[in-house]
Scaffold this motif. Structure first.
Motif, PDB file in Angstrom:
ATOM      1  N   PHE A   1      45.534  40.914  49.597  1.00  0.00           N
ATOM      2  CA  PHE A   1      46.290  40.018  50.475  1.00  0.00           C
ATOM      3  C   PHE A   1      47.304  40.822  51.289  1.00  0.00           C
ATOM      4  CE2 PHE A   1      45.151  37.685  46.619  1.00  0.00           C
ATOM      5  CZ  PHE A   1      44.487  36.573  47.145  1.00  0.00           C
ATOM      6  N   ALA A   2      47.417  40.485  52.553  1.00  0.00           N
ATOM      7  CA  ALA A   2      48.452  41.085  53.414  1.00  0.00           C
ATOM      8  C   ALA A   2      49.596  40.080  53.559  1.00  0.00           C
ATOM      9  CB  ALA A   2      47.880  41.435  54.783  1.00  0.00           C
ATOM     10  N   VAL A   3      50.765  40.501  53.151  1.00  0.00           N
ATOM     11  CA  VAL A   3      51.948  39.623  53.184  1.00  0.00           C
ATOM     12  C   VAL A   3      53.033  40.316  53.992  1.00  0.00           C
ATOM     13  CG1 VAL A   3      53.713  38.471  51.795  1.00  0.00           C
ATOM     14  CG2 VAL A   3      51.371  38.635  50.935  1.00  0.00           C
ATOM     15  N   ARG A   4      53.598  39.614  54.913  1.00  0.00           N
ATOM     16  CA  ARG A   4      54.709  40.188  55.661  1.00  0.00           C
ATOM     17  C   ARG A   4      55.602  39.081  56.196  1.00  0.00           C
ATOM     18  NH1 ARG A   4      53.301  39.482  61.093  1.00  0.00           N
ATOM     19  NH2 ARG A   4      51.058  39.653  61.558  1.00  0.00           N
ATOM     20  N   GLN A   5      56.763  39.502  56.647  1.00  0.00           N
ATOM     21  CA  GLN A   5      57.682  38.555  57.268  1.00  0.00           C
ATOM     22  C   GLN A   5      57.232  38.325  58.707  1.00  0.00           C
ATOM     23  OE1 GLN A   5      61.293  40.748  56.291  1.00  0.00           O
ATOM     24  NE2 GLN A   5      61.993  38.984  55.122  1.00  0.00           N
TER      25      GLN A   5
ATOM     26  N   GLY B   1      42.881  33.348  56.136  1.00  0.00           N
ATOM     27  CA  GLY B   1      41.600  32.929  56.696  1.00  0.00           C
ATOM     28  C   GLY B   1      40.421  33.760  56.243  1.00  0.00           C
ATOM     29  N   ARG B   2      40.630  35.009  55.856  1.00  0.00           N
ATOM     30  CA  ARG B   2      39.497  35.861  55.463  1.00  0.00           C
ATOM     31  C   ARG B   2      39.299  35.860  53.937  1.00  0.00           C
ATOM     32  NH1 ARG B   2      40.717  40.530  53.150  1.00  0.00           N
ATOM     33  NH2 ARG B   2      42.851  41.364  53.262  1.00  0.00           N
ATOM     34  N   ILE B   3      40.127  35.102  53.210  1.00  0.00           N
ATOM     35  CA  ILE B   3      39.999  35.030  51.749  1.00  0.00           C
ATOM     36  C   ILE B   3      39.254  33.752  51.386  1.00  0.00           C
ATOM     37  CG2 ILE B   3      41.243  35.041  49.556  1.00  0.00           C
ATOM     38  CD1 ILE B   3      41.687  37.567  51.163  1.00  0.00           C
ATOM     39  N   ALA B   4      38.299  33.854  50.466  1.00  0.00           N
ATOM     40  CA  ALA B   4      37.571  32.668  50.012  1.00  0.00           C
ATOM     41  C   ALA B   4      38.551  31.661  49.419  1.00  0.00           C
ATOM     42  CB  ALA B   4      36.519  33.066  48.975  1.00  0.00           C
ATOM     43  N   PRO B   5      38.433  30.377  49.762  1.00  0.00           N
ATOM     44  CA  PRO B   5      39.401  29.376  49.285  1.00  0.00           C
ATOM     45  C   PRO B   5      39.540  29.333  47.777  1.00  0.00           C
ATOM     46  CG  PRO B   5      38.037  28.464  51.033  1.00  0.00           C
ATOM     47  CD  PRO B   5      37.448  29.798  50.694  1.00  0.00           C
ATOM     48  N   GLU B   6      38.404  29.441  47.036  1.00  0.00           N
ATOM     49  CA  GLU B   6      38.493  29.387  45.578  1.00  0.00           C
ATOM     50  C   GLU B   6      39.209  30.613  45.011  1.00  0.00           C
ATOM     51  OE1 GLU B   6      34.393  30.881  46.810  1.00  0.00           O
ATOM     52  OE2 GLU B   6      35.796  29.269  47.363  1.00  0.00           O
TER      53      GLU B   6
ATOM     54  N   ALA C   1      51.258  29.707  50.229  1.00  0.00           N
ATOM     55  CA  ALA C   1      50.151  29.590  51.180  1.00  0.00           C
ATOM     56  C   ALA C   1      49.066  28.663  50.665  1.00  0.00           C
ATOM     57  CB  ALA C   1      49.576  30.975  51.476  1.00  0.00           C
ATOM     58  N   ALA C   2      48.829  28.676  49.360  1.00  0.00           N
ATOM     59  CA  ALA C   2      47.770  27.847  48.787  1.00  0.00           C
ATOM     60  C   ALA C   2      48.287  26.500  48.302  1.00  0.00           C
ATOM     61  CB  ALA C   2      47.099  28.596  47.632  1.00  0.00           C
ATOM     62  N   GLY C   3      49.606  26.322  48.301  1.00  0.00           N
ATOM     63  CA  GLY C   3      50.178  25.074  47.811  1.00  0.00           C
ATOM     64  C   GLY C   3      49.974  24.893  46.323  1.00  0.00           C
ATOM     65  N   ALA C   4      49.946  25.986  45.573  1.00  0.00           N
ATOM     66  CA  ALA C   4      49.683  25.919  44.131  1.00  0.00           C
ATOM     67  C   ALA C   4      50.831  25.257  43.392  1.00  0.00           C
ATOM     68  CB  ALA C   4      49.453  27.329  43.578  1.00  0.00           C
ATOM     69  N   THR C   5      50.498  24.424  42.399  1.00  0.00           N
ATOM     70  CA  THR C   5      51.522  23.741  41.590  1.00  0.00           C
ATOM     71  C   THR C   5      51.256  23.868  40.092  1.00  0.00           C
ATOM     72  OG1 THR C   5      50.256  21.668  41.755  1.00  0.00           O
ATOM     73  CG2 THR C   5      52.004  22.041  43.403  1.00  0.00           C
TER      74      THR C   5
END
Length: 733
Positions: free
Chosen positions: A547-551, A454-459, A482-486
């Protein structure tokens, strides 16, 4: 010419000078068999330890080195009536599959015959009360014999073979009275039919087999599902390693030929075959199968690496500390084997009951026959009464008292998202008062997630996600999901131990270590705000992000643990993860008893300390480092996402992304235990009433079979109560 097998190659030399041999044993079907095997082997000179494991079908024998011939051990087992051979996972699995299919065929034949013979018996009973002629009655009896005799000859083989082996070796087991009851009932029925008697007892024999085969198949099927530990461990162990024979020449050699101090080469994508220290190179190591932590660990000069872990993306030169023996993976295997040998309270009770049952039944039947003869009764009446005693004391109700509840409770547990893999797990789950949770992959979901999108710009997120597609790192994968990148960026390449980069419109993009992206300060601030999170940085010219990534905690973890504590369970967290991450989770869940940085041996020690204090411990974990603790606990659970070895060491597996199945398992099993106790009392009361009636001569073999079947039906109907109150809704993720 007699061939003597050479088993010396299968003998393992232990550190304290003793020797150990693991054997697979055929024909071990009950607790009495375990007692006979352990007693028989323990009587051999210089044998210091003999332990049979009914679940795995194996026997472990230890002795003072060079004092016992391994062939003598096999010979002793053969004298006891058991075939033994060196443990081979593939052969044992094949034999078990064949045995399961054979038992199922026997059950099908017996059930089909029982239905048909019972229809004929009903015709005879109704005819005797009306106007059936002796010829018609004899016809129905002979027709019953035509169905029952071949059906029993085939379907009774599991019991007949076991009984014959026992008798030939001069011992009794629970299959001996069953075999005697069936054979004598058939013999008496043929005799009565030849003499045009009103009653024959073919239905008694076939019904006995049907009920007993159902119980045996269920028990055998439960035990079969837990026998894959050795195969799963073997899959983790590399068979060969690439060794430097000179400074510039390498050779692929068996791991057994690697010695401490050797230098080995580990390429990207290879599983590390040794424990050692990185001497040169940089990479990332996937240690999830050993430590339970999914985040990759950076490896560079001086980093310790372990056998069974996976080298992800760089080439390493590793100085060997331990290879075939003494590795962390070998320690896990040893601890697991030692913990599995622990004998449960229920098995010890079964041993005592099995030792008493067979001689008591035979003695009761013989004394009944002798007593009636001494009282002046005819031999015919005395024999019929003795057969009735054998049949009426058949352990159907007692044998079904536990398995029937297990089947019903297993169905209720399945609807609650729990799959049992151990036959006595229900009783042990019901006695739990302390629950020990692993953190990573157990209280948390197995895959890491981006938690601050939520705090990262979408682009910015979209561009970083496209770059992340070029990496196999779990943190990069979390960003891509998270971004659904393909669509990955063209020309992206990975820098081992640093991250992934690409050129877009002449400007470099980087995703990886904060130091590589020049964002250490910002990464420190993000990490301080979420101690459990791992950070990954992104730079595109002047555009940056951390980016903060965790389980993520399982959705219902807080509510489930609060509910467990409210019901009086003591709850602990025992994890191999770092202290900051474990403490953060513990605070979120309200758990005060916490241990972090625990090794497999530490976890075993904590479980044993709790048990020594009188606690009944449930261990819930998912990593290979949890496997020994899972086996050492009174009972264990693991998520379906756990490593195969961990699932094999567990008594049950739970499904889905929720933790509710753990609470469901405890609720269902406590009710099931109450029903089991009721069933056991029903069986005791039945025998207390029925046996004196049979001894007194008031029960023919037919009445005895009906009483036995009635008690079994009563036990089954009561067992159905074990699913009440559990709900029929399927589990939900």
């Amino acid at each position: 010419m007699t061939e003597t097998p050479d088993l010396t190659h299968f003998v393992e030399k232990l550190d304290d000078g003793r020797a150990r041999l693991n054997l697979a044993v055929e024909g071990m079907t009950c607790a009495a068999c375990m007692f006979e095997i352990e007693g028989g082997l323990g009587a051999l000179p210089n044998v210091t330890h003999a332990r049979a494991n009914l679940t795995s079908g194996r026997v472990a024998i230890e002795w003072q080195a060079d004092d016992v011939d391994p062939a003598a051990v096999v010979g002793r087992l053969a004298a006891l009536g058991y075939k033994a051979y060196p443990y081979d996972a593939r052969r044992m699995e094949s034999d078990e599959q064949q045995e399961a299919r054979f038992l199922l065929r026997c059950l099908g034949v017996a059930a089909f015959a029982a239905m048909n013979v019972m229809l004929l018996s009903v015709s005879v009973w109704s005819g005797n009360a009306s106007d059936i002629t002796p010829e018609q009655r004899d016809f129905f009896h002979w027709l019953s014999a035509l169905i029952a005799l071949p059906a029993v000859a085939y379907a009774g083989q599991p019991f007949f073979r076991s009984a014959i082996r026992a008798l030939l070796s001069g011992r009794l087991n629970m299959d001996v009275p069953i075999t005697l009851g069936v054979v004598l009932a058939l013999t008496l029925s043929v005799f009565e039919t030849l003499h045009h008697a009103e009653h024959a007892y073919f239905d008694s024999a076939v019904m006995l087999l049907t009920f007993l085969l159902a119980g045996r198949w269920l028990d055998q099927n439960m035990r079969r599902r837990t026998r894959a530990v050795a195969a799963n461990l073997a899959a983790l162990k590399a068979e060969t390693a690439t060794k430097f024979v000179t400074e510039s020449e390498i050779s692929e050699v068996p791991v057994a030929a690697i010695r401490p101090g050797d230098l080995v080469l580990v390429r990207p994508g290879e599983r590390i075959a040794v424990d050692g220290e990185v001497e040169d190179g940089r990479s990332e190591i996937d240690q999830s199968l050993v430590t339970g932590e999914t985040a990759h660990v950076s490896a560079e000069r001086g980093t310790l690496v372990y056998a069974g872990t996976l080298n992800v993306n760089g080439t390493l030169r590793v100085r060997v500390g331990a290879a075939d023996r003494g590795t962390l993976l070998d320690e896990v295997t040893r601890l697991l084997d030692r913990a599995v040998e622990a004998r449960s309270h229920y098995v010890r009770l079964a041993e005592r009951a099995a030792r008493l049952y067979a001689p008591v039944v035979h003695l009761t039947a013989i004394l009944t026959m002798i007593g009636w003869v001494l009282l002046g009764a005819s031999w015919h009446f005395a024999v019929v009464t003795a057969i009735a005693v054998l049949i009426i004391t058949c352990p159907c109700a007692l044998g079904l008292a536990i398995p029937a509840v297990q089947v019903v409770a297993s169905g209720a547990l399945f609807r609650g998202g729990v799959l049992l893999s151990s036959g006595d797990a229900i009783e042990r789950l019901a006695s739990v008062d302390t629950i020990v949770f692993d953190k990573t992959g157990t209280l948390t979901l197995p895959e890491p997630e981006l938690v601050d999108a939520g705090r990262i710009a979408p682009e910015t997120l979209a561009l970083a996600a496209r770059l992340a597609l070029a990496s196999r790192h779990p943190l990069a994968a979390a960003i891509a999901r998270a971004a659904g990148a393909t669509a990955p960026l063209d020309g992206a390449c990975e820098e081992p131990g640093q991250g992934v980069s690409a050129l877009v419109d002449g400007e470099e993009l980087r995703l990886g270590r904060p130091s590589w992206c020049g964002l250490e300060a910002e990464a420190g601030r993000v990490a301080a705000s979420d101690p459990e999170a791992s950070v990954i940085a992104f730079r595109h010219g002047t555009t940056t992000a951390v980016f903060a990534v965790r389980q993520r905690l399982r959705e219902d973890a807080t509510a489930v643990l609060a509910g467990l504590r409210a019901r009086g369970f003591a709850v602990e967290i025992l994890s191999g993860d770092r202290d900051a991450a474990v403490s953060h989770v513990a605070r979120q869940l309200g758990v005060s008893e916490v241990r972090s940085g625990a090794t497999p041996a530490d976890k075993i020690a904590r479980i044993e300390a709790l048990r020594a204090g009188g606690r009944k411990v449930l261990m819930v974990g998912d990593g290979i480092n949890d496997a020994p603790a899972l086996a050492a606990a009174d009972v264990s659970l693991s998520p379906v996402t756990a490593a195969h070895l961990t699932q094999s060491a567990s008594d049950a597996v739970f499904l889905g992304d929720r933790l509710q199945p753990v609470a469901t398992a405890l609720a269902v099993t406590r009710r099931a235990r109450r029903v089991m106790t009721e069933n056991l009392w029903l069986a005791v009361v039945y025998n207390a009433v029925a046996v004196p009636v049979a001894i007194a001569g008031y029960a023919t073999p037919l009445v005895a079979a009906l009483a036995m079947s009635g008690s079994s039906v009563l036990v089954i109907l009561n067992a159905l109560r074990a699913k009440q109150g559990t709900g029929d809704a399927p589990w939900k993720s």
